[in-house]
Design a protein around this motif. Structure first.
Motif, PDB file in Angstrom:
ATOM      1  N   VAL A   1     -13.479  62.887  61.322  1.00  0.00           N
ATOM      2  CA  VAL A   1     -13.787  61.464  61.446  1.00  0.00           C
ATOM      3  C   VAL A   1     -15.187  61.219  62.005  1.00  0.00           C
ATOM      4  O   VAL A   1     -15.760  60.150  61.821  1.00  0.00           O
ATOM      5  CB  VAL A   1     -12.725  60.770  62.328  1.00  0.00           C
TER       6      VAL A   1
ATOM      7  N   ASN B   1     -10.828  66.877  53.979  1.00  0.00           N
ATOM      8  CA  ASN B   1     -10.942  66.202  55.266  1.00  0.00           C
ATOM      9  C   ASN B   1      -9.902  66.685  56.263  1.00  0.00           C
ATOM     10  O   ASN B   1      -8.718  66.806  55.942  1.00  0.00           O
ATOM     11  CB  ASN B   1     -10.791  64.687  55.055  1.00  0.00           C
TER      12      ASN B   1
ATOM     13  N   HIS C   1     -14.517  57.223  56.732  1.00  0.00           N
ATOM     14  CA  HIS C   1     -15.864  57.753  56.963  1.00  0.00           C
ATOM     15  C   HIS C   1     -16.441  58.416  55.712  1.00  0.00           C
ATOM     16  O   HIS C   1     -17.569  58.922  55.739  1.00  0.00           O
ATOM     17  CB  HIS C   1     -15.848  58.761  58.112  1.00  0.00           C
TER      18      HIS C   1
ATOM     19  N   ARG D   1      -7.777  52.143  64.053  1.00  0.00           N
ATOM     20  CA  ARG D   1      -9.230  52.198  63.948  1.00  0.00           C
ATOM     21  C   ARG D   1      -9.820  50.986  64.668  1.00  0.00           C
ATOM     22  O   ARG D   1      -9.310  49.875  64.557  1.00  0.00           O
ATOM     23  CB  ARG D   1      -9.691  52.203  62.483  1.00  0.00           C
TER      24      ARG D   1
END
Length: 329
Positions: free
Chosen positions: A57, A78, A85, A244
């Motif tokens: 992230v 990821n 991102h 987030r």
């Protein structure tokens, strides 16, 4: 794999030792030696030479950075579930597949969300700071009075895996579960969780004692809790965010907390992290955590194992199980 050249896999951050060791065995792996977040230039160089990049992230893979990708880069594996991102459109246009690690952090994040609800309602952060400052003079009948959560209404914004796991915990603490979601969940799930669905987020926010943010950050959810919506919250309400930071207008949240227009907040994520608004840090009615909602040994290892499976299946010519589709986010 021994009969052909191993793919060059570049890992941007320090991962659990057991995961790094297995990656070294399977691939031509370059590990992070000092665990610093890569600069844009370092990311660009990694994309230029690697077959697979394993970001986290903290790595901003926008269109500009992705423009440096070499023709051999075919997979961004990821390390994490959220992919806000990564510019998914730019990756797709360059023929780069993106995978993530869904599902493995559900219980850990739900645990932390419940912990923040308790910490804010019962003023645990304030009490701990009182002790450390040497200012506690003994028990008193009106000292550090918090709020009972039993019987209160919890509004969950985002009823995915984590939202549902939180709802199961909340029932055990006597909370009444309400939720708003892009799509209503299956009736059987709703019945199991004894959850009340609100099509209107505005209507739900105005009636809840506790709000938990559990939706991903997408263009559609940026400042979902805007200044206008924060204005709908009750003056004694609690807001918790383990999703987030960008989902909440942080400046407006800070202002309302400082004026007592929102009771308290428990935040594990921030809009400009790792930077945190100094005004927010100065407030006594806020519990602040360093993005550690998923930080368990078991969770990190499970994430790493998913990354390895995604890379291995891709290298072997198969479709990785955790491919990210733009429409999912």
């Amino acid at each position: 794999m021994s009969e052909r050249k191993k793919p060059l896999v570049i890992v941007t951050r320090k991962l659990p030792d057991v995961i790094e060791t297995r990656m070294m065995e399977l691939f031509d792996t370059r590990l992070s030696t000092d665990d610093h977040p890569m600069t844009a230039a370092e990311l660009a160089e990694a994309l230029r030479v690697a077959t697979v990049v394993v970001p986290t992230v903290t790595d901003r893979l926008d269109a500009t950075v992705l423009s440096h990708a070499g023709p051999q880069l075919k997979l961004i594996a990821n390390f994490g579930n959220g992919v806000d991102h990564i510019d998914l459109k730019a990756a797709r246009e360059r023929g780069i597949m993106v995978t993530n690690t869904p599902g493995v952090l559900t219980e850990d994040t739900a645990d932390m969300t419940m912990a923040l609800i308790l910490a804010t309602a019962r003023r645990l952060g304030e009490g701990e700071r009182l002790i450390r400052a040497g200012q506690w003079t003994g028990w008193g009948p009106t000292l550090m009075l918090g709020t009972r959560i039993w019987g209160k209404r919890l509004g969950i914004v985002g009823m995915g895996r984590i939202g549902q796991a939180l709802a199961r915990r909340a029932r055990g603490f006597g909370l009444s579960v309400h939720y708003h979601n892009r799509h209503r969940v299956h009736p059987e799930i709703e019945q199991e969780l004894e959850a009340t669905y609100w099509e209107s987020l505005d209507q739900m926010l105005a009636r809840m004692d506790i709000i938990s943010i559990n939706c991903p950050h997408t263009p559609a959810t940026y400042h979902l809790l805007s200044a206008r919506r924060l204005n709908l919250l009750r003056a004694n309400s609690i807001i918790v965010n383990t999703a987030r930071g960008e989902v909440i207008d942080e400046n407006e949240l800070t202002r309302k907390l400082s004026k007592g227009e929102i009771g308290a907040a428990g935040l594990d994520v921030f809009e400009q992290e790792p930077a945190v608004n100094p005004k927010l840090m100065a407030l006594p009615n806020v519990v602040l955590l360093p993005h550690m909602g998923s930080a368990t040994i078991e969770g990190r290892q499970d994430m790493g194992e998913k990354v390895i499976v995604n890379i291995k299946t891709f290298v072997d010519g198969h479709k990785p199980p955790d491919r990210v589709i733009e429409s999912m986010f």
